[in-house]
Design a protein around this motif. Structure first.
Motif, PDB file in Angstrom:
ATOM      1  N   UNK A 350       0.801  -1.228   0.000  1.00 50.33           N
ATOM      2  CA  UNK A 350       0.000   0.000   0.000  1.00 50.33           C
ATOM      3  C   UNK A 350       0.829   1.272   0.000  1.00 50.33           C
ATOM      4  N   UNK A 351       2.109   1.136   0.321  1.00 48.63           N
ATOM      5  CA  UNK A 351       2.920   2.315   0.542  1.00 48.63           C
ATOM      6  C   UNK A 351       2.764   2.781   1.979  1.00 48.63           C
ATOM      7  N   UNK A 352       3.590   3.699   2.385  1.00 50.69           N
ATOM      8  CA  UNK A 352       3.558   4.161   3.769  1.00 50.69           C
ATOM      9  C   UNK A 352       2.312   5.008   4.041  1.00 50.69           C
ATOM     10  N   UNK A 353       1.791   4.831   5.246  1.00 51.84           N
ATOM     11  CA  UNK A 353       0.629   5.599   5.691  1.00 51.84           C
ATOM     12  C   UNK A 353       1.109   6.523   6.810  1.00 51.84           C
ATOM     13  N   UNK A 354       1.017   7.817   6.576  1.00 51.22           N
ATOM     14  CA  UNK A 354       1.599   8.802   7.490  1.00 51.22           C
ATOM     15  C   UNK A 354       1.094   8.651   8.924  1.00 51.22           C
ATOM     16  N   UNK A 355      -0.216   8.457   9.084  1.00 49.28           N
ATOM     17  CA  UNK A 355      -0.787   8.391  10.428  1.00 49.28           C
ATOM     18  C   UNK A 355      -0.291   7.172  11.200  1.00 49.28           C
ATOM     19  N   UNK A 356      -0.006   6.067  10.491  1.00 45.18           N
ATOM     20  CA  UNK A 356       0.480   4.857  11.150  1.00 45.18           C
ATOM     21  C   UNK A 356       1.993   4.894  11.353  1.00 45.18           C
ATOM     22  N   UNK A 357       2.687   5.582  10.458  1.00 49.44           N
ATOM     23  CA  UNK A 357       4.143   5.691  10.598  1.00 49.44           C
ATOM     24  C   UNK A 357       4.511   6.406  11.902  1.00 49.44           C
ATOM     25  N   UNK A 358       3.649   7.309  12.342  1.00 48.27           N
ATOM     26  CA  UNK A 358       3.911   8.003  13.607  1.00 48.27           C
ATOM     27  C   UNK A 358       4.003   7.023  14.768  1.00 48.27           C
TER      28      UNK A 358
END
Length: 381
Positions: A350-358
């Motif tokens: 899916x590619x990186x998800x900003x909210x989960x990368x935090x």
């Protein structure tokens, strides 16, 4: 680990002068068990059993039964099956003496004792314990299609087989298979494994043609599994208009949730599972799935929606496994961790998800920082 015990103690009681030494011993016991130091845990468990009657803040009979339930599991993992059976018997005897024989803990103790005695080759004794457990479980319609009921049927079948009552063994193994098919599907490892016992029982009964037919079914199912065939329910054939209808299919929801969390988003059956999970959750009262800002945001984007469904799947598993529909911080925390693990496994798709990368970055700084972030993300905070 607290699930080892069928009793609860409120945190405020921990400061009580009488309860504090007991709670410390209980905490040490749980830690030893969690660390697989079963011999040490068993020693502590015996001390707990001896001192539980001095604790007045909880029901001493339920407390004693819970301790013996846990002790049996300790001894079982040490392969001391007779000792395990005796521990389970002690717990059951205490509840029986107090006329608490309709308690599910009583049934669990009986069937655990049955399993332990069967493992110790005390087949008649093991059979009688599991038959007694069945008498209790049969009083609860909601327990009819559960892993516990499947285990009881399986133990009874094994008991009859080892006491050379082969026709009875066949009857109960078929009952075992009926539940396994509903819970897991015919193409599951569990169902196929249970089929091998049915073939064994048919052979022992001299019904070789039926044994051969079952073995042929096993070969066929294994080939189909290799070809990727799975058994998943079709939501379009279900009526989820009421909570009552949803309740009938909670085991199917669990199967979809388990499948979803154990397969990549690219799997051909993922969308089918997601549709079932979301449709069932919309009307069920068996599970309360709170959504925070993180999960709600994930649902709004097709690329990230799968992670929100993973969270929902984890909530379903937590609720059904713990038989608790109450949405809580502990439930949220565990489900959020499962979602993050699912994200890590599927991030390349899916590619990186900003909210989960935090949250991943927080974990890299330390588990405590991750826990703090999850607590802040709890719905309503």
């Amino acid at each position: 680990m607290i699930a080892l015990f069928m009793f609860t103690v409120s945190p405020a009681q921990d400061t009580d002068q009488q309860l504090s030494p007991f709670m410390q011993l209980l905490s040490d016991f749980l830690s030893a068990y969690s660390d697989k130091k079963y011999s040490t845990a068993a020693e502590m468990g015996e001390k707990l059993a001896q001192s539980c009657d001095t604790v007045t803040e909880v029901n001493p009979d339920s407390l004693y039964a819970g301790i013996q339930l846990a002790l049996g599991r300790c001894y079982s993992r040490l392969n001391r099956y007779e000792k395990a059976g005796l521990a389970a018997d002690k717990g059951a005897d205490r509840l029986r003496a107090k006329r608490m024989t309709k308690d599910i803990t009583y049934a669990n103790l009986l069937d655990n004792a049955g399993f332990y005695y069967l493992s110790d080759r005390q087949y008649e004794k093991g059979l009688q314990r599991s038959l007694a457990a069945l008498d209790v479980y049969s009083q609860y319609p909601d327990k009819a299609v559960t892993q516990d009921m499947q285990a009881i049927y399986s133990h009874i079948g094994e008991g009859y087989y080892n006491t050379k009552k082969y026709q009875d063994a066949i009857v109960y193994q078929i009952k075992t298979l009926n539940i396994s098919e509903k819970l897991n599907g015919k193409h599951s490892d569990d169902y196929i494994n249970e089929l091998t016992y049915l073939a064994k029982y048919y052979s022992a009964a001299g019904e070789d043609k039926k044994a051969d037919a079952v073995n042929a079914d096993i070969d066929k199912l294994q080939r189909e599994v290799e070809d990727g065939q799975v058994d998943l329910p079709d939501v379009d054939s279900r009526d989820f208009s009421t909570a009552e209808e949803c309740h009938k299919y909670s085991y199917e929801a669990y199967r979809c949730a388990d499948f979803f969390l154990n397969h990549y988003l690219s799997n051909d059956n993922i969308d089918k599972c997601a549709k079932y999970i979301m449709s069932w959750l919309a009307s069920t009262k068996d599970v309360n799935c709170g959504l925070g800002k993180v999960e709600t945001e994930l649902l709004t984007n097709d690329k990230t929606k799968g992670y929100a469904v993973a969270y929902m799947a984890a909530i379903i598993k937590y609720s059904i496994e713990n038989e608790d529909s109450t949405f809580s911080p502990d439930m949220y925390h565990d489900a959020f961790i499962d979602m993050l693990n699912y994200y890590i496994a599927n991030r390349e798709l899916t590619g990186k998800v900003k909210s989960l990368e935090k949250f991943i970055n927080a974990y890299n700084k330390g588990p405590e920082e991750l826990d703090e972030m999850i607590n802040k993300a709890y719905p309503g905070n």
